[in-house]
Design an enzyme around this catalytic site. Sequence first.
Site, PDB file in Angstrom:
ATOM      1  N   THR A  63       0.850  -1.191   0.000  1.00 49.57           N
ATOM      2  CA  THR A  63       0.000   0.000   0.000  1.00 49.57           C
ATOM      3  C   THR A  63       0.885   1.239   0.000  1.00 49.57           C
ATOM      4  O   THR A  63       2.124   1.147   0.050  1.00 49.57           O
ATOM      5  CB  THR A  63      -0.975   0.008   1.184  1.00 49.57           C
ATOM      6  OG1 THR A  63      -1.975   1.023   0.958  1.00 49.57           O
ATOM      7  CG2 THR A  63      -0.281   0.284   2.504  1.00 49.57           C
ATOM      8  N   GLY A  65      -4.269  -2.009   8.331  1.00 54.83           N
ATOM      9  CA  GLY A  65      -3.316  -3.106   8.498  1.00 54.83           C
ATOM     10  C   GLY A  65      -2.715  -3.016   9.883  1.00 54.83           C
ATOM     11  O   GLY A  65      -2.125  -1.993  10.229  1.00 54.83           O
ATOM     12  N   CYS A  85      -2.960  -3.252  -1.954  1.00 57.66           N
ATOM     13  CA  CYS A  85      -3.637  -4.258  -1.123  1.00 57.66           C
ATOM     14  C   CYS A  85      -3.992  -5.524  -1.897  1.00 57.66           C
ATOM     15  O   CYS A  85      -4.875  -6.279  -1.491  1.00 57.66           O
ATOM     16  CB  CYS A  85      -4.887  -3.678  -0.466  1.00 57.66           C
ATOM     17  SG  CYS A  85      -4.568  -2.191   0.497  1.00 57.66           S
TER      18      CYS A  85
END
Length: 261
Positions: free
Chosen positions: A89, A156, A186
Amino acid sequence: MSLPPIFFHKFPLPLPYARTLALQERVHSLQLAQRKLDNSHKDILLLLEHRPVYTAGRRQTEESVSDERNRLLSIGADFVRTNRGGELTYHGPGQIVGYPLLDLSRYTPAMGIRDYICRMQTTIGRHLREAHQIEPVPSDNTGVFLNPVTKVASIGVQIRHRLTTHGFSLNVTKEPLAWFDRVVACGLADVKAGSIETATGVSVDLNAEIDGFVGRFGRAYGREMVQLDVDQEGEIGQEIRDVEEEAQRAGDWARKPTGES
């Protein structure tokens, strides 16, 4: 017995990712040691923007990301492998990044990871509805979505000894979107990044988002939110000041990925 407050701190400048990760690890160690001693440790929410950085999750090996690392470094971002959940990400200016450093064993019974993440999604969803009249849509994927193919927030986390690190990022301005366009974020090939600004069509002041967001975070976790007095926090306060000084020394960054006009 009521739960103690969560203390929050907003950093004034975008922070280097690796140094901020080291700060989280240091706070985690201090919390764990203090819990064993007298249970007087504070729960803390760090709120910030990062300098442009792509991060990989713990399931991604160095071999699997080496080519991607080289490509992304070449466009002007940092690249860091982490121990959080999730996959590749982006973090950078224009996002609210939140690192809750909480002791989940304070809840009775101790809060599990699913409940912890659900409350994080609830916080972000409430903020979108109450502050911007944006209605997020349900998704089978972790994070918060504006529609089935547009993601506005990523989550996360890592939990060790019931103490949390890592957290969430919420795209506020349009600035992160060009950086997201350079990767499959992701692991979701059919999903693109969105932001509050793109959803509302109006300019949004990121700093003006903080007070309301903090209040909604406290509601979701059933806690009072208190601003951290960094000057009174001993070693944790000094660690925070050191990170802020490093951010000042780091200077500016490319506002868009290299090669973009």
